[in-house]
Motif scaffolding. Sequence first.
Motif, PDB file in Angstrom:
ATOM      1  N   SER A  21       1.199  -1.556   0.007  1.00 14.97           N
ATOM      2  CA  SER A  21      -0.392  -0.201  -0.046  1.00 14.97           C
ATOM      3  C   SER A  21       0.463   0.839  -0.043  1.00 14.97           C
ATOM      4  CB  SER A  21      -0.962   0.371   1.581  1.00 14.97           C
ATOM      5  OG  SER A  21      -1.972  -0.867   0.913  1.00 14.97           O
ATOM      6  N   GLU A  22       2.094   1.082   0.587  1.00 12.43           N
ATOM      7  CA  GLU A  22       2.770   2.488   0.746  1.00 12.43           C
ATOM      8  C   GLU A  22       3.503   2.282  -0.659  1.00 12.43           C
ATOM      9  OE1 GLU A  22       5.970   3.865   4.231  1.00 12.43           O
ATOM     10  OE2 GLU A  22       6.536   2.051   3.320  1.00 12.43           O
ATOM     11  N   SER A  23       4.088   1.329  -1.293  1.00 16.22           N
ATOM     12  CA  SER A  23       4.411   1.251  -2.318  1.00 16.22           C
ATOM     13  C   SER A  23       3.773   2.258  -3.051  1.00 16.22           C
ATOM     14  CB  SER A  23       5.244   0.010  -2.474  1.00 16.22           C
ATOM     15  OG  SER A  23       5.358   0.244  -4.003  1.00 16.22           O
ATOM     16  N   ASP A  24       2.697   1.593  -3.507  1.00 17.89           N
ATOM     17  CA  ASP A  24       1.752   2.103  -4.498  1.00 17.89           C
ATOM     18  C   ASP A  24       1.516   3.210  -4.136  1.00 17.89           C
ATOM     19  OD1 ASP A  24       1.538  -0.388  -5.538  1.00 17.89           O
ATOM     20  OD2 ASP A  24      -0.964  -1.265  -4.761  1.00 17.89           O
ATOM     21  N   ALA A  25       0.924   4.036  -2.796  1.00 19.63           N
ATOM     22  CA  ALA A  25       0.783   5.816  -3.009  1.00 19.63           C
ATOM     23  C   ALA A  25       2.054   6.223  -3.205  1.00 19.63           C
ATOM     24  CB  ALA A  25       0.571   5.454  -1.391  1.00 19.63           C
ATOM     25  N   LEU A  26       2.879   5.758  -3.279  1.00 23.02           N
ATOM     26  CA  LEU A  26       4.186   6.641  -3.451  1.00 23.02           C
ATOM     27  C   LEU A  26       4.803   6.558  -4.632  1.00 23.02           C
ATOM     28  CD1 LEU A  26       7.105   7.648  -2.487  1.00 23.02           C
ATOM     29  CD2 LEU A  26       8.360   5.528  -2.219  1.00 23.02           C
ATOM     30  N   ARG A  27       4.186   4.987  -5.369  1.00 23.21           N
ATOM     31  CA  ARG A  27       4.095   5.196  -7.131  1.00 23.21           C
ATOM     32  C   ARG A  27       3.167   6.524  -7.501  1.00 23.21           C
ATOM     33  NH1 ARG A  27       4.752   0.820  -7.311  1.00 23.21           N
ATOM     34  NH2 ARG A  27       3.251   0.211  -7.321  1.00 23.21           N
ATOM     35  N   ALA A  28       2.233   6.184  -7.131  1.00 28.50           N
ATOM     36  CA  ALA A  28       0.741   7.775  -7.284  1.00 28.50           C
ATOM     37  C   ALA A  28       1.384   9.010  -6.827  1.00 28.50           C
ATOM     38  CB  ALA A  28      -0.543   7.346  -6.252  1.00 28.50           C
ATOM     39  N   VAL A  29       1.996   9.252  -5.698  1.00 28.59           N
ATOM     40  CA  VAL A  29       2.598  10.504  -5.620  1.00 28.59           C
ATOM     41  C   VAL A  29       3.357  10.740  -6.840  1.00 28.59           C
ATOM     42  CG1 VAL A  29       4.200  11.869  -3.971  1.00 28.59           C
ATOM     43  CG2 VAL A  29       2.063  10.611  -3.130  1.00 28.59           C
TER      44      VAL A  29
END
Length: 92
Positions: A21-29
């Motif tokens: 989830s953190e990795s996905d959110a960072l990718r979205a940012v």
Amino acid sequence: MSDAYPVNETARERLRAAQKSESDALRAVSAAERLRDKARDRLELAEAALSRAQVALVNVSGVRRTERLIGESATALRQKAREAGLKPSQLE
């Protein structure tokens, strides 16, 4: 065994899910930042085109008439015209 690592499979699953989830959110940012940068670049190009068009109008119509036509302040128009290399005699 160290307390730094989850000790059972359920805890490990939760940790992996949280990391994903953190990795996905960072990718979205990161993607949003790239979009913002592209939008800024397009805006800068549009602002430059607008300034050139305003200076061309000043060159044709003078500062006061251009101010009345487009609502841009005479001060701002004079500054843009000077920066574009128009002579004071071309401003009025």
